[in-house]
Design an enzyme around this catalytic site. Structure first.
Site, short mmCIF file in Angstrom:
data_model
loop_
_atom_site.label_atom_id
_atom_site.label_comp_id
_atom_site.label_asym_id
_atom_site.label_seq_id
_atom_site.Cartn_x
_atom_site.Cartn_y
_atom_site.Cartn_z
N LYS A 46 6.07 -5.44 10.51
CA LYS A 46 6.18 -3.98 10.53
C LYS A 46 7.61 -3.46 10.54
O LYS A 46 7.84 -2.27 10.32
CB LYS A 46 5.39 -3.42 11.71
CG LYS A 46 3.90 -3.58 11.55
CD LYS A 46 3.41 -2.78 10.35
CE LYS A 46 1.91 -2.81 10.22
NZ LYS A 46 1.42 -1.96 9.14
N SER A 274 -3.76 -12.76 13.91
CA SER A 274 -3.90 -12.32 12.51
C SER A 274 -3.31 -13.37 11.58
O SER A 274 -3.75 -13.50 10.43
CB SER A 274 -3.26 -10.94 12.28
OG SER A 274 -1.86 -10.99 12.38
N1 PMP Z 1 -1.10 -8.52 11.83
C1 PMP Z 1 -0.55 -7.83 12.85
C2 PMP Z 1 -0.27 -8.56 14.12
C3 PMP Z 1 -0.29 -6.46 12.71
O1 PMP Z 1 0.25 -5.77 13.74
C4 PMP Z 1 -0.60 -5.82 11.49
C5 PMP Z 1 -0.37 -4.36 11.35
N2 PMP Z 1 -1.41 -3.58 11.93
C6 PMP Z 1 -1.18 -6.57 10.45
C7 PMP Z 1 -1.39 -7.92 10.66
C8 PMP Z 1 -1.63 -5.96 9.16
O2 PMP Z 1 -0.63 -5.37 8.39
P1 PMP Z 1 -0.96 -4.11 7.49
O3 PMP Z 1 -1.07 -2.92 8.41
O4 PMP Z 1 0.19 -4.00 6.57
O5 PMP Z 1 -2.26 -4.34 6.78
#
Ligand code: PMP
Length: 326
Positions: A46, A274
């Site tokens: 981010k 994630s």
């Molecule tokens: N993994 C984590 C730990 C995140 O904080 C985020 C952002 N919400 C994402 C994946 C996904 O990224 P995006 O918002 O660009 O889909």
């Protein structure tokens, strides 16, 4: 371009140009490469959107210098935006559902931001509503709306996509990435599909998430522990464009947890849930390519590991599955 071999003027100059590292568990014939986003200064993917969005809002005149951004976030966006805000004379307020990790909330506060919690039961949707209500009450305040702001996608279109393409000499067969706002996947996929329209694109969400509804699929809504991806209200994921996606896959909490632990033990990656989900889905895609089930222009899969496990130690990320999910 950041080379890390010469002195830099600001921490913002260290955002991006993260390493792309081979995932050892992938089949020999179809390598999987993961971009390690914890190498960013705020230690997540981010950071890429923080500066891009704030500068964009200032340039577009949506925000005046000295103003305030108020953003609903699971945390990493707050850290990325707070990092940029301090450097760009903007105040930052983040609205975070209580369930998200305390480490992230402490880091946002350390970077000078104000953190407001909303009830876990109200979900991300509750945080979004609260942020808008707060912005309406303040002078010169704006909600950047990472869930709807095209600048989010643009940041990845300009950085993540080209970095992967160049590192792999243009030979990217498939991209497999988790979707929260879907900014990472959309920006990367848009860039890579422009280079090669045959690039296979897979969106990853937790089991219990409903993003695949946007794809006409009906799945059961359930709570999940994977943090940062997935949604219970796909109408909030305005950036998700089904046209840019070939497949949406669901990964269970248990599979993501097993995989994040395996990545640490076997491959030395200190990554979070994630990343575990993205890795599991990328490995499945590589196997499907090897077995001739998916057609791709090159036998190579790219994914992103969005952040690091250190941010979730308080949530028992390395405990047993039962300990983590209790
Ligand atoms: N993994 C984590 C730990 C995140 O904080 C985020 C952002 N919400 C994402 C994946 C996904 O990224 P995006 O918002 O660009 O889909």
């Amino acid at each position: 371009m950041t080379t890390h071999r010469e002195p830099l003027d600001s921490v913002l100059e260290t955002v991006g140009e993260t390493p792309l590292v081979r995932v050892g568990a992938a089949p020999e014939e179809v390598p999987v490469y993961a971009k390690l986003e914890s190498f960013n200064p705020g230690a997540s993917v981010k950071d890429r959107i923080g500066e891009h969005i704030i500068r964009g809002l200032l340039e577009q005149g949506d925000l005046d210098p000295g103003g305030t951004i108020i953003e609903p976030t699971a945390g990493n966006t707050g850290i990325g935006m707070a990092l940029a805000a301090t450097q760009l004379d903007v105040a930052a307020v983040f609205v975070v559902p209580e369930k998200f990790s305390v480490e992230k909330q402490q880091l946002m506060a350390a970077l000078g931001a104000e953190v407001v919690n909303t009830p876990t039961d109200d979900g991300m949707e509750g945080a979004i509503e609260r942020a808008h209500a707060m912005a309406a009450d303040r002078e010169n305040a704006v909600v950047p709306q990472q869930f709807a702001n095209p600048l989010n996608v643009e940041a990845h279109y300009e950085t993540t996509g080209p970095e992967i393409y160049e590192a792999l000499d243009g030979e990217v067969g498939a991209v497999v990435m988790g979707c929260g706002t879907a900014g990472t996947l959309m920006g990367t996929a848009k860039y890579l599909r422009e280079q090669n329209p045959e690039t296979h694109v897979v969106a990853v969400e937790p089991e219990g998430s409903l993003l695949a509804e946007r794809f006409g699929e009906e799945n059961e809504k359930r709570e999940y522990h994977i943090e940062g991806i997935g949604t219970h209200d796909p109408t909030t994921n305005e950036l998700f464009d089904p046209e840019l996606v070939d497949d949406v896959v669901q990964i269970s909490d248990r599979r993501a947890h097993d995989e994040l632990k395996r990545l640490a033990r076997e491959e030395g990656h200190l990554v979070a849930s994630s990343s575990g989900a993205a890795s599991a889905a990328a490995l499945d895609t590589a196997e499907a390519i090897r077995d001739g089930e998916v057609d791709v222009p090159y036998d190579t899969v790219a994914t992103v590991f969005p952040d690091s496990s250190e941010r979730y130690l308080s949530k028992g990320i390395y405990e047993s599955f039962e300990g983590w999910t209790q």
